[in-house]
Design a protein around this motif. Structure first.
Motif, PDB file in Angstrom:
ATOM      1  N   ALA A  40     -43.347  -3.696  14.319  1.00 30.68           N
ATOM      2  CA  ALA A  40     -43.243  -4.180  16.118  1.00 30.68           C
ATOM      3  C   ALA A  40     -41.932  -4.122  16.648  1.00 30.68           C
ATOM      4  O   ALA A  40     -40.653  -4.423  16.223  1.00 30.68           O
ATOM      5  N   PRO A  41     -42.234  -2.738  17.519  1.00 33.11           N
ATOM      6  CA  PRO A  41     -40.985  -2.430  18.334  1.00 33.11           C
ATOM      7  C   PRO A  41     -39.826  -3.563  19.056  1.00 33.11           C
ATOM      8  O   PRO A  41     -40.730  -4.570  19.167  1.00 33.11           O
ATOM      9  N   ASP A  42     -38.623  -4.214  19.347  1.00 32.84           N
ATOM     10  CA  ASP A  42     -38.238  -5.269  20.290  1.00 32.84           C
ATOM     11  C   ASP A  42     -38.100  -4.461  21.453  1.00 32.84           C
ATOM     12  O   ASP A  42     -37.802  -4.010  21.975  1.00 32.84           O
ATOM     13  N   VAL A  43     -39.023  -5.155  22.122  1.00 28.54           N
ATOM     14  CA  VAL A  43     -39.689  -4.653  23.636  1.00 28.54           C
ATOM     15  C   VAL A  43     -38.365  -4.997  24.303  1.00 28.54           C
ATOM     16  O   VAL A  43     -38.144  -4.761  25.800  1.00 28.54           O
ATOM     17  N   ALA A  44     -37.348  -6.557  23.979  1.00 27.82           N
ATOM     18  CA  ALA A  44     -36.589  -7.102  25.150  1.00 27.82           C
ATOM     19  C   ALA A  44     -35.902  -5.971  24.964  1.00 27.82           C
ATOM     20  O   ALA A  44     -34.996  -5.651  26.470  1.00 27.82           O
ATOM     21  N   ALA A  45     -35.337  -5.368  23.932  1.00 27.12           N
ATOM     22  CA  ALA A  45     -34.752  -4.654  23.515  1.00 27.12           C
ATOM     23  C   ALA A  45     -34.080  -3.400  24.406  1.00 27.12           C
ATOM     24  O   ALA A  45     -33.614  -3.109  25.168  1.00 27.12           O
ATOM     25  N   LEU A  46     -35.834  -2.989  24.340  1.00 25.76           N
ATOM     26  CA  LEU A  46     -36.417  -1.746  24.879  1.00 25.76           C
ATOM     27  C   LEU A  46     -36.391  -1.374  26.421  1.00 25.76           C
ATOM     28  O   LEU A  46     -34.844  -0.704  27.154  1.00 25.76           O
ATOM     29  N   ALA A  47     -35.882  -3.310  27.304  1.00 27.82           N
ATOM     30  CA  ALA A  47     -36.143  -2.903  28.482  1.00 27.82           C
ATOM     31  C   ALA A  47     -34.866  -3.154  28.529  1.00 27.82           C
ATOM     32  O   ALA A  47     -34.931  -2.872  30.042  1.00 27.82           O
ATOM     33  N   ALA A  48     -33.877  -3.904  27.966  1.00 23.61           N
ATOM     34  CA  ALA A  48     -32.622  -3.791  28.091  1.00 23.61           C
ATOM     35  C   ALA A  48     -31.987  -2.793  28.726  1.00 23.61           C
ATOM     36  O   ALA A  48     -31.146  -2.057  29.200  1.00 23.61           O
ATOM     37  N   LEU A  49     -31.801  -2.011  27.836  1.00 25.02           N
ATOM     38  CA  LEU A  49     -31.605  -0.282  27.669  1.00 25.02           C
ATOM     39  C   LEU A  49     -32.283   0.615  28.557  1.00 25.02           C
ATOM     40  O   LEU A  49     -31.195   1.756  29.822  1.00 25.02           O
ATOM     41  N   ALA A  50     -33.564   0.152  28.825  1.00 30.74           N
ATOM     42  CA  ALA A  50     -33.858   0.895  30.586  1.00 30.74           C
ATOM     43  C   ALA A  50     -33.533   1.212  30.949  1.00 30.74           C
ATOM     44  O   ALA A  50     -33.151   1.689  32.119  1.00 30.74           O
ATOM     45  N   SER A  51     -32.824  -0.957  31.557  1.00 30.19           N
ATOM     46  CA  SER A  51     -32.687  -1.367  32.777  1.00 30.19           C
ATOM     47  C   SER A  51     -31.245  -0.796  32.586  1.00 30.19           C
ATOM     48  O   SER A  51     -30.590  -0.399  34.001  1.00 30.19           O
ATOM     49  N   GLU A  52     -30.290  -0.989  31.477  1.00 30.33           N
ATOM     50  CA  GLU A  52     -29.227  -0.192  31.848  1.00 30.33           C
ATOM     51  C   GLU A  52     -29.069   1.484  31.852  1.00 30.33           C
ATOM     52  O   GLU A  52     -28.129   1.585  33.197  1.00 30.33           O
ATOM     53  N   VAL A  53     -30.098   2.080  31.588  1.00 28.29           N
ATOM     54  CA  VAL A  53     -29.509   3.714  32.147  1.00 28.29           C
ATOM     55  C   VAL A  53     -30.483   3.394  32.900  1.00 28.29           C
ATOM     56  O   VAL A  53     -29.729   4.898  33.951  1.00 28.29           O
ATOM     57  N   GLN A  54     -30.455   3.286  33.870  1.00 29.22           N
ATOM     58  CA  GLN A  54     -31.610   3.662  35.171  1.00 29.22           C
ATOM     59  C   GLN A  54     -30.843   2.741  36.858  1.00 29.22           C
ATOM     60  O   GLN A  54     -30.761   3.379  36.719  1.00 29.22           O
ATOM     61  N   GLY A  55     -30.173   1.789  36.219  1.00 28.38           N
ATOM     62  CA  GLY A  55     -29.195   1.167  36.420  1.00 28.38           C
ATOM     63  C   GLY A  55     -30.139   0.330  38.379  1.00 28.38           C
ATOM     64  O   GLY A  55     -29.599  -0.313  38.432  1.00 28.38           O
ATOM     65  N   SER A  56     -30.853  -0.261  37.053  1.00 31.17           N
ATOM     66  CA  SER A  56     -32.378  -1.320  38.150  1.00 31.17           C
ATOM     67  C   SER A  56     -32.891  -2.012  36.838  1.00 31.17           C
ATOM     68  O   SER A  56     -33.377  -1.640  36.179  1.00 31.17           O
ATOM     69  N   PRO A  57     -33.858  -3.213  37.180  1.00 27.15           N
ATOM     70  CA  PRO A  57     -34.137  -3.416  36.467  1.00 27.15           C
ATOM     71  C   PRO A  57     -35.783  -2.953  36.221  1.00 27.15           C
ATOM     72  O   PRO A  57     -36.956  -2.478  37.069  1.00 27.15           O
ATOM     73  N   ILE A  58     -36.206  -2.649  34.903  1.00 31.13           N
ATOM     74  CA  ILE A  58     -37.726  -1.483  34.799  1.00 31.13           C
ATOM     75  C   ILE A  58     -38.464  -3.093  33.847  1.00 31.13           C
ATOM     76  O   ILE A  58     -37.818  -3.650  32.576  1.00 31.13           O
ATOM     77  N   GLU A  59     -39.898  -3.168  33.685  1.00 23.87           N
ATOM     78  CA  GLU A  59     -40.535  -3.006  32.319  1.00 23.87           C
ATOM     79  C   GLU A  59     -40.890  -2.399  31.487  1.00 23.87           C
ATOM     80  O   GLU A  59     -40.740  -0.803  31.984  1.00 23.87           O
ATOM     81  N   VAL A  60     -41.012  -2.377  29.820  1.00 33.76           N
ATOM     82  CA  VAL A  60     -41.765  -1.934  29.160  1.00 33.76           C
ATOM     83  C   VAL A  60     -42.729  -2.324  28.198  1.00 33.76           C
ATOM     84  O   VAL A  60     -42.460  -3.689  28.368  1.00 33.76           O
ATOM     85  N   ALA A  61     -44.033  -1.588  28.857  1.00 36.85           N
ATOM     86  CA  ALA A  61     -45.173  -2.216  28.496  1.00 36.85           C
ATOM     87  C   ALA A  61     -44.929  -1.950  26.653  1.00 36.85           C
ATOM     88  O   ALA A  61     -44.551  -0.703  25.805  1.00 36.85           O
ATOM     89  N   GLY A  62     -45.159  -3.450  25.739  1.00 36.98           N
ATOM     90  CA  GLY A  62     -45.324  -2.841  24.226  1.00 36.98           C
ATOM     91  C   GLY A  62     -46.429  -1.989  24.067  1.00 36.98           C
ATOM     92  O   GLY A  62     -47.344  -1.801  24.692  1.00 36.98           O
ATOM     93  N   PRO A  63     -45.981  -2.116  22.774  1.00 38.76           N
ATOM     94  CA  PRO A  63     -47.445  -1.494  22.177  1.00 38.76           C
ATOM     95  C   PRO A  63     -48.975  -2.020  22.363  1.00 38.76           C
ATOM     96  O   PRO A  63     -49.257  -3.881  22.499  1.00 38.76           O
ATOM     97  N   GLY A  64     -49.717  -1.336  22.591  1.00 35.63           N
ATOM     98  CA  GLY A  64     -51.280  -1.608  23.689  1.00 35.63           C
ATOM     99  C   GLY A  64     -51.004  -1.970  25.120  1.00 35.63           C
ATOM    100  O   GLY A  64     -52.191  -2.265  25.452  1.00 35.63           O
ATOM    101  N   GLY A  65     -49.822  -2.076  25.513  1.00 34.45           N
ATOM    102  CA  GLY A  65     -49.570  -2.339  27.134  1.00 34.45           C
ATOM    103  C   GLY A  65     -50.574  -1.479  27.523  1.00 34.45           C
ATOM    104  O   GLY A  65     -51.067  -1.570  29.105  1.00 34.45           O
ATOM    105  N   TRP A  66     -50.902  -0.156  27.928  1.00 38.63           N
ATOM    106  CA  TRP A  66     -51.251   1.030  27.896  1.00 38.63           C
ATOM    107  C   TRP A  66     -52.873   2.075  27.709  1.00 38.63           C
ATOM    108  O   TRP A  66     -52.761   2.553  28.476  1.00 38.63           O
TER     109      TRP A  66
END
Length: 263
Positions: A40-66
């Motif tokens: 199980a990937p750490d979706v919260a950690a992925l979202a935190a990194l994604a928000s950091e590199v983008q420079g704004s909040p972003i949601e990451v869909a976890g396994p099955g989310g798409w």
């Protein structure tokens, strides 16, 4: 980014995919990153990194989310460039590869894949991708294996071309009554199956519908005006268009029946 991703819990490797991995990209093409995970990937950690590199909040869909086949991920905008993260369950990819080696595949319903998600796309993505972070060497080892297209899978996908005939026959029944939705779906399905069979015939991975017609047209022995004839059939959607589609299906099946090619 890839190095930071593989430092997160569950993420085992990152690969560049899509047109940029194959060298067929345009200047405005997205950057597609496959995030291969176990457990199980750490979706919260992925979202935190994604928000950091983008420079704004972003949601990451976890396994099955798409959906059941495209596990999840995120669409980022980094320094004005579109970067897509696409989650891939490495255990599942390896299991599908084992099935492909035995000549077994499945086609699943998946949002964004109107002709269905063909399971050989999983090993195909690995084969055509560019591994850019793989601390344990797991994805690199799998990539070495999938470079050899399985003959059992080739046989199965070539034989699957029977469905193109079946779909055209269904369209033939609907066309006289003026049912453009059913006719278009049947013909599109037929042409999608042909793309898979033609690629397999030449031991070439076909990942999805996007660009599949043009790629199939460029393969050796594909009938002349292949792309144009598909377009004509899909624009017509009348009995005459169905018969043109049937003729193209017959020609492709004749090519497939001609025997093996050098891969």
């Amino acid at each position: 980014m890839a190095a930071r991703l593989t430092a997160l819990p569950g993420i085992r490797a990152v690969a560049l995919g899509g047109s940029r991995a194959r060298g067929t990209h345009r200047p405005d093409s997205d950057w597609d990153l496959g995030l291969y995970y176990r457990g199980a990937p750490d979706v919260a950690a992925l979202a935190a990194l994604a928000s950091e590199v983008q420079g704004s909040p972003i949601e990451v869909a976890g396994p099955g989310g798409w959906g059941p086949w495209v596990d999840g991920g995120a669409w980022l905008r980094v320094d004005g460039v579109q970067v897509d993260w696409i989650l891939r369950d490495l255990d599942r990819v390896e299991a599908v590869w084992a099935e492909c080696r035995e000549g077994r595949f499945e086609v699943g319903v998946q949002a964004g894949h109107p002709l269905g998600f063909w399971s050989p796309a999983y090993p195909g993505e690995v084969a055509l991708g560019r591994v850019i972070a793989d601390p344990r060497g797991e994805l690199t080892a799998l990539q070495e294996k999938v470079r050899n297209y399985p003959e059992a899978l080739r046989t199965a996908l070539v034989e699957a071309a029977w469905e193109a005939d079946f779909s055209v026959a269904a369209a033939r029944k609907s066309a006289p009554g003026g049912d453009p939705l059913h006719v278009s779906l049947c013909l599109s399905r037929a042409f999608g199956v042909l793309a898979q069979s033609l690629h397999a015939h030449h031991r070439t991975w076909c990942l999805n519908e996007k660009g599949a017609t043009a790629a199939a047209a460029a393969l050796p022995d594909t009938p002349a005006r292949y792309t144009e004839r598909i377009g004509e059939a899909l624009r017509g959607l009348d009995p005459a268009a169905v018969e043109r589609a049937a003729e193209l299906v017959r020609e492709v099946r004749s090519v497939l029946a001609a025997g093996g090619t050098q891969g």
